[in-house]
Enzyme design. Structure first.
Site, mmCIF file in Angstrom:
data_model
loop_
_atom_site.group_PDB
_atom_site.id
_atom_site.type_symbol
_atom_site.label_atom_id
_atom_site.label_comp_id
_atom_site.label_asym_id
_atom_site.label_seq_id
_atom_site.Cartn_x
_atom_site.Cartn_y
_atom_site.Cartn_z
ATOM 1 N N GLN A 102 -4.058 -0.389 -5.548
ATOM 2 C CA GLN A 102 -3.882 -1.793 -5.181
ATOM 3 C C GLN A 102 -4.675 -2.177 -3.937
ATOM 4 O O GLN A 102 -4.934 -3.365 -3.712
ATOM 5 C CB GLN A 102 -2.402 -2.102 -4.966
ATOM 6 C CG GLN A 102 -1.799 -1.426 -3.744
ATOM 7 C CD GLN A 102 -0.302 -1.635 -3.617
ATOM 8 O OE1 GLN A 102 0.485 -1.000 -4.315
ATOM 9 N NE2 GLN A 102 0.094 -2.523 -2.733
ATOM 10 N N CYS A 120 1.603 -4.613 -5.536
ATOM 11 C CA CYS A 120 2.239 -3.524 -6.287
ATOM 12 C C CYS A 120 2.903 -4.029 -7.569
ATOM 13 O O CYS A 120 2.834 -3.384 -8.609
ATOM 14 C CB CYS A 120 3.280 -2.845 -5.413
ATOM 15 S SG CYS A 120 4.535 -3.983 -4.798
ATOM 16 N N HIS A 133 8.806 -2.401 -2.865
ATOM 17 C CA HIS A 133 7.681 -1.812 -3.590
ATOM 18 C C HIS A 133 8.051 -1.688 -5.064
ATOM 19 O O HIS A 133 9.164 -1.276 -5.385
ATOM 20 C CB HIS A 133 7.361 -0.435 -2.996
ATOM 21 C CG HIS A 133 6.097 0.170 -3.521
ATOM 22 N ND1 HIS A 133 4.913 -0.538 -3.605
ATOM 23 C CD2 HIS A 133 5.812 1.418 -3.985
ATOM 24 C CE1 HIS A 133 3.972 0.256 -4.110
ATOM 25 N NE2 HIS A 133 4.491 1.438 -4.352
#
Ligand SMILES: *[C@@H]1O[C@H](CO)[C@@H](O)[C@H](O)[C@H]1NC(C)=O
Ligand SMILES: *[C@@H]1O[C@H](CO)[C@@H](O)[C@H](O)[C@H]1NC(C)=O
Ligand SMILES: *[C@@H]1O[C@H](CO)[C@@H](O)[C@H](O)[C@H]1NC(C)=O
Ligand SMILES: *[C@@H]1O[C@H](CO)[C@@H](O)[C@H](O)[C@H]1NC(C)=O
Length: 325
Positions: free
Chosen positions: A127, A133, A273
């Site tokens: 990324q 993410c 995340h």
């Protein structure tokens, strides 16, 4: 000699520990390995941070833990910098208090790994410095669900999600959620391929071309918050599953083994995340998830990590989902 003095001097200004020539040697080999270059001021700042990180890693590895830490591409960053650059910056709306995935109680196989079941998982992507993410978790999941259904594995576009999925509470490089991205793809009636809409590491203007749509979503399945058995059932009987969890400092240095932490929380409002569960297994009687990350193939175990299963570790069962194609 002058250089060493300067070093010690700078070190004593910023914090009260000594840097040795050995520390500088480690830093220089790490710089060479990761192709890093700094100006003089940066060099000493980064040397200091690197050395603090390395000492933390060495200390952890001397202890009795289920996972080891190691140097990686993030080793010259403080956790605060890391957080700002790579993680979701604000709490996401991940609260499928009542999801719409009806799971069975099994029995389920003791272990499963979608990477070994066929050609269902694309290589690990990166990324870069963008809080995207959630787009990688989304493409990873849709790529595999589509491949399981059609027999064709095609890398899909993260950039389309970064640029175009704002109407579904997604915010480009500042965050989003896979469930919301699946919703976008469903209403948008398509997602383009990686090749036709390549990743650029920054937000851009939406340039979706309907004629090039390559993957589709019929329905979105949200697994009820904290129903980790529901995730097990989905991975065992359906396909890989997108989920979010809370990354804390020790995870930034993850190297290998089964990650488990007492520093993270298990609530929906702390997840920062999003990743992809591609299977699960057991090591020394500790069950774990096998997870595809989006920090490149050189991080962790060839870009993957293992995290303890069955304890809602770091909120990993707080918001998981997958698409039906
Ligand atoms: C290490 O930790 C494991 C699991 O917590 C425990 O079973 C084992 O006895 C510990 N070993 C040592 C040497 O402390
Ligand atoms: C959460 O949902 C509310 C209401 O739809 C929205 O205003 C807010 O921006 C969302 N938060 C995030 C982080 O997307
Ligand atoms: C699944 O979650 C998304 C966002 O988190 C939400 O917009 C959607 O309504 C949910 N779908 C169902 C069927 O509950
Ligand atoms: C979160 O952790 C606390 C303390 O360990 C535990 O009591 C609680 O059941 C956990 N909640 C969830 C949803 O897993």
């Amino acid at each position: 000699m002058t250089k060493l003095w300067l070093l010690l001097c700078l070190a004593s200004i910023t914090s009260a520990f000594y840097l040795t020539q050995r520390d500088e040697f480690h830093f220089k080999s790490w710089m060479a390995q990761y192709n890093k270059a700094y100006n003089l001021k940066e060099y000493y700042e980064r040397l200091q941070i690197f050395t603090e990180n390395k000492r933390r890693i060495d200390k952890h590895n001397k202890g009795n833990h289920s996972f080891t830490m190691g140097l990686n591409q993030f080793s010259d960053m403080t956790f605060t910098e890391f957080q700002k650059t790579f993680l979701l910056s604000e709490p996401q709306n991940c609260s499928a208090t009542k999801g719409n995935y009806l799971s069975s109680n099994g029995p389920h196989p003791d272990s499963i790994d979608w990477r070994k079941k066929g050609n269902y998982i694309t290589p690990v992507k990166n990324q870069g410095p963008c809080g995207s993410c959630w787009t990688f978790s989304t493409t990873g999941c849709l790529e595999s669900v589509t491949a399981i259904s059609t027999g064709k594995l095609v890398p899909l576009s993260e950039q389309q999600l970064v640029d175009c999925a704002q109407d579904f509470n997604n915010h480009g490089c500042s965050g989003g959620l896979p469930s919301q991205a699946f919703e976008y793809i469903m209403y948008n009636k398509g997602l383009m391929t990686e090749q036709d809409y390549p990743y650029k590491y920054v937000e851009g203007i939406c340039s979706y071309q309907p004629s090039l749509a390559a993957a589709f979503v019929k329905e979105v399945r949200n697994i009820t918050a904290y129903d980790e058995m529901g995730m097990v059932d989905a991975v065992a009987t359906q396909n890989p599953v997108s989920f979010a969890f809370e990354v804390t400092e020790d995870f930034m240095h993850y190297h290998q083994g089964v990650y488990s932490s007492t520093k993270c929380h298990n609530t929906t409002d702390k997840v920062n995340h999003a990743v992809l569960a591609v299977g699960y297994g057991q090591e020394n009687r500790t069950p774990y998830w096998i997870v595809k990350n989006s920090w490149g193939p050189n991080w962790g175990i060839d870009g993957y990590f293992l995290i303890e299963m069955g304890k809602n570790m770091c909120g990993l069962a707080a918001c998981s989902s997958f698409p039906v194609v």
